[in-house]
Design a protein around this motif. Sequence first.
Motif, PDB file in Angstrom:
ATOM      1  N   MET A  58      -8.009   2.482   5.131  1.00 50.33           N
ATOM      2  CA  MET A  58      -8.584   1.182   4.856  1.00 50.33           C
ATOM      3  C   MET A  58      -9.048   0.600   6.185  1.00 50.33           C
ATOM      4  SD  MET A  58      -7.985   1.524   1.782  1.00 50.33           S
ATOM      5  CE  MET A  58      -8.664   0.071   1.032  1.00 50.33           C
TER       6      MET A  58
ATOM      7  N   TYR B 226      -9.161  -4.621   5.592  1.00 50.88           N
ATOM      8  CA  TYR B 226      -8.445  -4.559   4.317  1.00 50.88           C
ATOM      9  C   TYR B 226      -7.572  -5.805   4.147  1.00 50.88           C
ATOM     10  CZ  TYR B 226      -5.624  -2.997   0.410  1.00 50.88           C
ATOM     11  OH  TYR B 226      -5.016  -2.903  -0.819  1.00 50.88           O
TER      12      TYR B 226
ATOM     13  N   GLN C  42      -5.672  -6.397  -5.272  1.00 46.45           N
ATOM     14  CA  GLN C  42      -4.390  -5.693  -5.242  1.00 46.45           C
ATOM     15  C   GLN C  42      -3.234  -6.713  -5.202  1.00 46.45           C
ATOM     16  OE1 GLN C  42      -7.075  -5.057  -3.520  1.00 46.45           O
ATOM     17  NE2 GLN C  42      -7.467  -2.871  -3.369  1.00 46.45           N
TER      18      GLN C  42
ATOM     19  N   LEU D 231       0.059  -7.226  -7.775  1.00 47.09           N
ATOM     20  CA  LEU D 231       1.473  -7.336  -7.379  1.00 47.09           C
ATOM     21  C   LEU D 231       2.099  -8.598  -7.977  1.00 47.09           C
ATOM     22  CD1 LEU D 231       1.202  -6.196  -3.667  1.00 47.09           C
ATOM     23  CD2 LEU D 231       2.567  -5.093  -5.447  1.00 47.09           C
TER      24      LEU D 231
ATOM     25  N   SER E 209      -0.879   0.681   3.710  1.00 46.32           N
ATOM     26  CA  SER E 209      -2.071   0.154   4.379  1.00 46.32           C
ATOM     27  C   SER E 209      -1.666  -0.785   5.534  1.00 46.32           C
ATOM     28  CB  SER E 209      -2.979  -0.513   3.360  1.00 46.32           C
ATOM     29  OG  SER E 209      -4.195  -0.818   3.955  1.00 46.32           O
TER      30      SER E 209
ATOM     31  N   ASN F 181      -0.216  -7.145   1.621  1.00 49.70           N
ATOM     32  CA  ASN F 181       0.351  -6.914   0.284  1.00 49.70           C
ATOM     33  C   ASN F 181       1.679  -6.173   0.317  1.00 49.70           C
ATOM     34  OD1 ASN F 181      -1.870  -8.173  -0.688  1.00 49.70           O
ATOM     35  ND2 ASN F 181      -2.954  -6.320  -1.299  1.00 49.70           N
TER      36      ASN F 181
ATOM     37  N   ASN G 165       4.951   3.693   4.743  1.00 49.00           N
ATOM     38  CA  ASN G 165       4.237   4.983   4.859  1.00 49.00           C
ATOM     39  C   ASN G 165       2.730   4.807   4.609  1.00 49.00           C
ATOM     40  OD1 ASN G 165       3.072   6.984   2.452  1.00 49.00           O
ATOM     41  ND2 ASN G 165       3.521   7.992   4.385  1.00 49.00           N
ATOM     42  N   ASP G 166       1.963   5.535   5.367  1.00 50.71           N
ATOM     43  CA  ASP G 166       0.539   5.708   5.066  1.00 50.71           C
ATOM     44  C   ASP G 166       0.062   6.925   5.864  1.00 50.71           C
ATOM     45  OD1 ASP G 166      -1.593   3.363   3.745  1.00 50.71           O
ATOM     46  OD2 ASP G 166      -2.439   5.170   4.649  1.00 50.71           O
ATOM     47  N   HIS G 167      -1.203   7.288   5.695  1.00 51.45           N
ATOM     48  CA  HIS G 167      -1.775   8.397   6.466  1.00 51.45           C
ATOM     49  C   HIS G 167      -1.670   8.104   7.965  1.00 51.45           C
ATOM     50  CE1 HIS G 167      -3.354  11.103   3.564  1.00 51.45           C
ATOM     51  NE2 HIS G 167      -4.136  10.223   2.982  1.00 51.45           N
TER      52      HIS G 167
ATOM     53  N   ASN H 251      -3.870   5.382   9.534  1.00 48.70           N
ATOM     54  CA  ASN H 251      -3.771   3.987   9.094  1.00 48.70           C
ATOM     55  C   ASN H 251      -3.536   3.096  10.321  1.00 48.70           C
ATOM     56  OD1 ASN H 251      -3.311   1.852   7.045  1.00 48.70           O
ATOM     57  ND2 ASN H 251      -1.198   1.895   7.790  1.00 48.70           N
TER      58      ASN H 251
ATOM     59  N   GLY I  74       2.121  10.001   7.304  1.00 45.93           N
ATOM     60  CA  GLY I  74       2.034  11.317   6.660  1.00 45.93           C
ATOM     61  C   GLY I  74       1.538  11.223   5.234  1.00 45.93           C
ATOM     62  N   ASP I  75       1.304  12.400   4.676  1.00 48.31           N
ATOM     63  CA  ASP I  75       0.744  12.523   3.330  1.00 48.31           C
ATOM     64  C   ASP I  75       1.855  12.397   2.289  1.00 48.31           C
ATOM     65  OD1 ASP I  75      -0.406  13.338   0.982  1.00 48.31           O
ATOM     66  OD2 ASP I  75      -1.240  15.202   1.781  1.00 48.31           O
ATOM     67  N   PHE I  76       1.723  11.420   1.405  1.00 46.53           N
ATOM     68  CA  PHE I  76       2.818  11.210   0.440  1.00 46.53           C
ATOM     69  C   PHE I  76       2.864  12.260  -0.671  1.00 46.53           C
ATOM     70  CE2 PHE I  76       0.043   7.456  -1.255  1.00 46.53           C
ATOM     71  CZ  PHE I  76      -0.638   8.253  -2.162  1.00 46.53           C
TER      72      PHE I  76
ATOM     73  N   TRP J  20      -5.153   7.766  -5.461  1.00 48.00           N
ATOM     74  CA  TRP J  20      -5.995   8.430  -4.447  1.00 48.00           C
ATOM     75  C   TRP J  20      -5.754   9.935  -4.537  1.00 48.00           C
ATOM     76  CZ3 TRP J  20      -7.734   6.224   0.723  1.00 48.00           C
ATOM     77  CH2 TRP J  20      -8.050   4.862   0.596  1.00 48.00           C
TER      78      TRP J  20
HETATM   79  C1  LIG Z   1      -5.904   0.499  -1.721  1.00 46.27           C
HETATM   80  S1  LIG Z   1      -4.731   0.809  -0.441  1.00 46.27           S
HETATM   81  C2  LIG Z   1      -3.303   0.001  -1.139  1.00 46.27           C
HETATM   82  C3  LIG Z   1      -2.486  -0.699  -0.081  1.00 46.27           C
HETATM   83  C4  LIG Z   1      -1.313  -1.516  -0.589  1.00 46.27           C
HETATM   84  N1  LIG Z   1      -0.312  -0.672  -1.206  1.00 46.27           N
HETATM   85  C5  LIG Z   1      -1.737  -2.624  -1.529  1.00 46.27           C
HETATM   86  O1  LIG Z   1      -1.285  -2.642  -2.689  1.00 46.27           O
HETATM   87  O2  LIG Z   1      -2.518  -3.481  -1.122  1.00 46.27           O
HETATM   88  C6  LIG Z   1      -4.336   2.535  -0.646  1.00 46.27           C
HETATM   89  C7  LIG Z   1      -3.612   3.089   0.543  1.00 46.27           C
HETATM   90  O3  LIG Z   1      -3.041   4.354   0.194  1.00 46.27           O
HETATM   91  C8  LIG Z   1      -3.141   5.189   1.330  1.00 46.27           C
HETATM   92  N2  LIG Z   1      -3.060   6.591   0.898  1.00 46.27           N
HETATM   93  C9  LIG Z   1      -3.903   7.243   0.064  1.00 46.27           C
HETATM   94  N3  LIG Z   1      -3.523   8.523  -0.077  1.00 46.27           N
HETATM   95  C10 LIG Z   1      -2.416   8.678   0.684  1.00 46.27           C
HETATM   96  C11 LIG Z   1      -1.558   9.791   0.973  1.00 46.27           C
HETATM   97  N4  LIG Z   1      -1.795  10.979   0.422  1.00 46.27           N
HETATM   98  N5  LIG Z   1      -0.509   9.608   1.801  1.00 46.27           N
HETATM   99  C12 LIG Z   1      -0.265   8.389   2.359  1.00 46.27           C
HETATM  100  N6  LIG Z   1      -1.052   7.295   2.127  1.00 46.27           N
HETATM  101  C13 LIG Z   1      -2.104   7.444   1.318  1.00 46.27           C
HETATM  102  C14 LIG Z   1      -4.506   4.835   1.918  1.00 46.27           C
HETATM  103  O4  LIG Z   1      -4.621   5.270   3.272  1.00 46.27           O
HETATM  104  C15 LIG Z   1      -4.526   3.332   1.742  1.00 46.27           C
HETATM  105  O5  LIG Z   1      -4.022   2.660   2.863  1.00 46.27           O
END
Ligand SMILES: C[S@@+](CC[C@H](N)C(=O)[O-])C[C@H]1O[C@@H](n2cnc3c(N)ncnc32)[C@H](O)[C@@H]1O
Length: 268
Positions: free
Chosen positions: A27, A36, A43, A47, A84, A88, A121-123, A126, A148-150, A171
């Motif tokens: 983002m 973002y 978003q 919530l 992100s 949020n 956690n995020d990529h 981020n 890292g990748d979730f 995603w």
């Molecule tokens: C639309 S944002 C949502 C952010 C926050 N959770 C919210 O509700 O506002 C989606 C986030 O998921 C992360 N994301 C997507 N795929 C991912 C993965 N495989 N591993 C970690 N983070 C991931 C993106 O980098 C992005 O920051």
Amino acid sequence: MTASQRQREMDSKAHVSESDSECYYPMSGGDGLHSYSHNSTLQKKGLEAVKELVETTIQDMLEFDKLNISGISNTFSIADFGCSTGPNTFIAVQNIIKAVQLKYNSLHQNDPPLEFHVFFNDHINNDFNTLFRNIPTPQEFFAAGVPGDFHDRLFPKASLHIVHSSFSVHWLSKIPEEVTNVRSPAWNKDSIHCTGFSNEVVAAYSTQFQKDVVNFLNSRAQELVVGGLLVLLIPGLPDGVHCSEPHFGANYDIMGSCLVDMVKLVRT
Ligand SMILES: C[S@@+](CC[C@H](N)C(=O)[O-])C[C@H]1O[C@@H](n2cnc3c(N)ncnc32)[C@H](O)[C@@H]1O
């Protein structure tokens, strides 16, 4: 946007290596006009809509007696996957903390208060700096970033009490190969998203989504303690509604056709 905000946004993207940027699209970082953090009201509304449901679910379903939290070891661990840059994620985490405290205090009046350890956690690309700069004060928890990748394991076995993720699990880990292959019946032609009008394209995206969700759930199943909770907020569409119909789908159609025009201009 001021020059320093623009620089900050550029800096947040500058460290993305070529191979990362091929796969991951973070983002928009920083807290400028186009970030973002200033463009995630939709978003946030999601919530807010589920806040009460999350509270009652924690009241009804979190099994404190199985969590092994008492005496000196009174750490309660929460992880937000796909956090992100905020704010949020803080809203989500604070709601969870309040609900957990309420339940714990009603059961353990004479025990020391819980201490909360929150993992964000995020990529890897981020903008975690913006995230940590904006943690609300006074800080109610110990914070840690987990890049890292979730879709893979990111935590030791049985180490999390509540797992949360909002607007992230939809995603995909990658674009399904068939949709970019001109020889495949699932070739998505000039479209940049799954419009819903081609059964083959829908099947390709659905198959990828199923694989990704299974990987996500398998990983979390190992990381969650027995008696813990998984809270997932995932946008979706009712059966029969094509992705092009809601406003975000229409936006993708417009963006896609602009991109195709730009490519044609470059090629001529
Ligand atoms: C639309 S944002 C949502 C952010 C926050 N959770 C919210 O509700 O506002 C989606 C986030 O998921 C992360 N994301 C997507 N795929 C991912 C993965 N495989 N591993 C970690 N983070 C991931 C993106 O980098 C992005 O920051």
